[in-house]
Design an enzyme around this catalytic site. Structure first.
Site, mmCIF file in Angstrom:
data_model
loop_
_atom_site.group_PDB
_atom_site.id
_atom_site.type_symbol
_atom_site.label_atom_id
_atom_site.label_comp_id
_atom_site.label_asym_id
_atom_site.label_seq_id
_atom_site.Cartn_x
_atom_site.Cartn_y
_atom_site.Cartn_z
ATOM 1 N N ASP A 1 -14.790 40.713 -38.278
ATOM 2 C CA ASP A 1 -14.309 40.346 -36.950
ATOM 3 C C ASP A 1 -12.788 40.560 -36.977
ATOM 4 O OD1 ASP A 1 -14.125 38.986 -34.392
ATOM 5 O OD2 ASP A 1 -13.355 37.286 -35.524
ATOM 6 N N ASP B 1 -15.121 34.239 -38.119
ATOM 7 C CA ASP B 1 -14.637 32.852 -38.095
ATOM 8 C C ASP B 1 -14.974 32.102 -36.813
ATOM 9 O OD1 ASP B 1 -12.782 34.319 -36.461
ATOM 10 O OD2 ASP B 1 -11.444 32.597 -36.604
ATOM 11 N N ASP C 1 -19.364 34.528 -33.671
ATOM 12 C CA ASP C 1 -19.752 35.302 -34.866
ATOM 13 C C ASP C 1 -21.015 34.768 -35.528
ATOM 14 O OD1 ASP C 1 -17.559 37.049 -34.685
ATOM 15 O OD2 ASP C 1 -16.268 35.621 -35.724
#
Length: 614
Positions: free
Chosen positions: A314, A507, A511
């Protein structure tokens, strides 16, 4: 452990007295051997009988009991005692090894808080952390553990975060800073407003992860368990045939010779080296990872990390700080400081991250008397009157709508164009800062032969591509919603080899679905969301992506040690089993093939506790 050690010493003394002095009276010598055997072996015989009653026949206790009592039966008293004595020495080494690897995790268990000082009715009460509610104020004195998560509302101190993050440098805690349970307050007194109950706190979740990690077995551990389950009965049957059939077929061979060979065969056949050292290697690996601030939720995930081929990241909060900062100030006909000042005053009443970053960059107290008026224009920006000047702060659309001639800025990030008294005064570039550690992480992943490094982000395409280029990532997919991330990961999973693994690092709450979908989900635990940490298989206790490389190194080292132990143990055992069957080895070689190999395999497994950080 000390009690077992004393028994071994006493038994060894009696054994060597009988072996060396060689009394004229054979009865005295044999009595010493028997007493020595009872001291060191009675516990094993009892376990064997107990397990037989429970239906668990073919274990190492059964093999040792049958082999040693059989040796007594054919008059081989010294070898009977030696087998049991060396077996117990091996067990002592095993206990020591398990204790040592367990200590690497027990040091983590020391983070469990014993109490919390809560302010109630103007007084401090020492209570169990479970009894503290969200919103209550706790006082943490120097030397005390932080019992619950929260924010500092008063005071300043340094916190020892070593047990949580593996970092040796203390972290400063000032007003407004978040503190995590499990840290140790080093100096000042701080007051903290509790934001999570104990059951949901960082320390509680970490302890739960570590305590349950060993319940998830790796493929190697499952293989050894199944191997031992079928292997042991087979070798017992072979040993019985070895003792009975040859003397019947070959009439000139003594029954005692073949019985001796069968007993040696049984001693060798005990799969202790594999059954002990393989789980110990994984247990030590999980403990070693916790020292680095990497929590691995099971040995199956520790094994999987070694086969990682694709690492997907990410962007915001993982590879970047997740905090907007002023990157550039381009002023025209005024100073950069003046441009920042006018913009900060205009943005003073806004709590938008962009506004907060401008005020932070300005870094001075704002005199609100100079702010005559401000008006926010949705999707455009802000119109303000600062002192005697009319100010426009916003995007290209605002400049075009108010017919301000401006120079377009092509920098990557959010651009604030500023006009004073209808004249273009410059622009401010604001962007999410790339973590310094991210550059190191990507470079080291490539050195470790990771085939692909990919970034998925919901941010604009030009921003995503800019970050990917600076970090040297192989691919980037931008402007993705959570379902778009899932779709991209599903496609990437098809690109890896059959044995290869895909790891996703994230995080945020968005996600969580991708973390659960990936072969290995890695959550950034320092600032990561609870949902991400819950869905992940591995948790990094700091927001440093480079710890992924440390985890890969540790996983590969663990698997290398596991393979070494499997090959070494099986090779030696097969060799001595063949020699025993043909009468070319004594029970002394059999003892080495069992206990000696076990000790060597255990000592090799302990190497995993030596941590080498990148």
């Amino acid at each position: 452990m000390e009690k077992k050690g004393r028994k071994i010493i006493l038994s060894a003394v009696l054994f060597f007295i009988a072996l060396i002095l060689k009394f004229n009276n054979e009865w005295i010598t044999n009595t010493l051997y028997i007493i020595s055997y009872i001291v060191v072996g009675l516990e094993i015989v009892r376990k064997a009988i107990r397990n037989i009653i429970r239906g668990k026949v073919f274990d190492e206790n059964f093999l040792m009991t049958v082999a040693t009592l059989g040796a007594f039966g054919i008059g081989e008293f010294p070898e009977a005692v030696a087998v049991m004595l060396f077996y117990q020495v091996g067990e002592l080494f095993q206990s020591y090894a398990v204790d040592k690897s367990r200590k690497s995790i027990s040091s983590l268990m020391d983070i469990r808080p014993d109490f919390a000082n809560v302010e109630r009715n103007g007084k401090l009460e020492k209570v169990d952390p479970d009894d503290v509610k969200i919103g209550e104020i706790i006082v943490i004195k120097p030397g005390e553990k932080v019992p619950l998560d929260g924010y500092v509302i008063e005071g300043k101190s340094s916190l020892d975060t070593k047990a949580l993050t593996g970092e040796s440098l203390p972290r400063e805690a000032t007003e407004g800073e978040q503190v995590l349970s499990g840290c140790i307050n080093l100096n000042g007194v701080i007051k903290v407003e509790v934001t999570k109950e104990y059951g949901e706190s960082t320390v509680s979740k970490i302890l739960d992860l570590v305590e349950n990690a060993s319940s998830k077995k790796s493929k190697s551990e499952n293989f050894i368990t199944k191997f031992a389950m079928y292997y042991t009965p087979i070798v017992v049957i072979i040993a019985i045939f070895l003792a009975i059939i040859p003397p019947i077929i070959l009439m000139d061979f003594a029954f005692s010779d073949w019985l001796y060979r069968a007993l040696s065969f049984l001693v060798v056949s005990c799969p202790c080296a594999l059954v002990i050292s393989i789980p110990l290697s994984f247990f030590g690996g999980i403990g070693g990872a916790s020292k680095m601030g990497v929590l691995i939720k099971g040995s199956n995930y520790l094994e999987a990390i070694a086969n990682t081929e694709i690492v997907v990241f990410d962007k915001t909060g993982t590879l970047t700080e997740g905090v907007f900062e002023v990157q550039k100030v381009k002023a025209i006909d005024i100073s950069e400081e003046e441009l920042l000042k006018v913009t900060a005053y205009s943005e003073n009443y806004s709590n938008h991250p962009i506004a907060l970053s401008v005020k932070k960059a300005f870094g001075k107290e704002i005199d609100e008397k100079q702010i005559v008026k401000t008006q926010e224009l949705s999707g455009l920006g802000i119109v303000a009157r600062i002192g005697e000047q009319d100010v426009l702060v916003g995007n290209e659309k605002l400049m075009n709508e108010r017919q301000i001639k401006f120079t377009k800025c092509n920098d990557i990030g959010t651009i604030l164009y500023v006009a004073i008294e209808r004249k273009y005064a410059g622009c401010i570039v604001i962007a999410d800062k790339i973590k310094e550690d991210s550059v190191k992480a990507i470079a080291n992943l490539k050195k470790n032969n990771i085939k692909q490094t990919v970034m998925l982000t919901g941010d604009r395409k030009n921003v995503g591509e800019s970050v990917a280029k600076k970090l040297g990532l192989d691919k980037v997919y931008a402007e993705l919603l959570p379902d778009g991330k899932v779709e991209k990961v599903e496609n990437l999973l098809k690109e890896k080899s059959e044995k290869g693994k895909l790891a996703f690092v994230g995080d945020g709450i968005n996600d969580a679905p991708v973390l659960a979908l990936a072969d290995i989900g890695i959550a950034m635990g320092g600032l990561g969301s609870d949902a991400a940490i819950e869905a992940a298989d591995v948790v990094l206790m700091t927001d440093e992506p480079s710890k992924i490389v440390n985890a890969i190194h540790l996983s590969k080292k663990t698997m290398r040690i596991v393979r070494e132990n499997i090959i070494f143990a099986i090779f030696i055992k097969v060799l001595v089993l063949i020699l025993s069957a043909f009468g070319l080895s004594t029970m002394w070689e059999a003892v080495f093939a069992d206990v000696g190999v076990s000790i060597i395999a255990i000592l090799n497994a302990l190497r995993v506790l030596r941590i080498n950080k990148t």
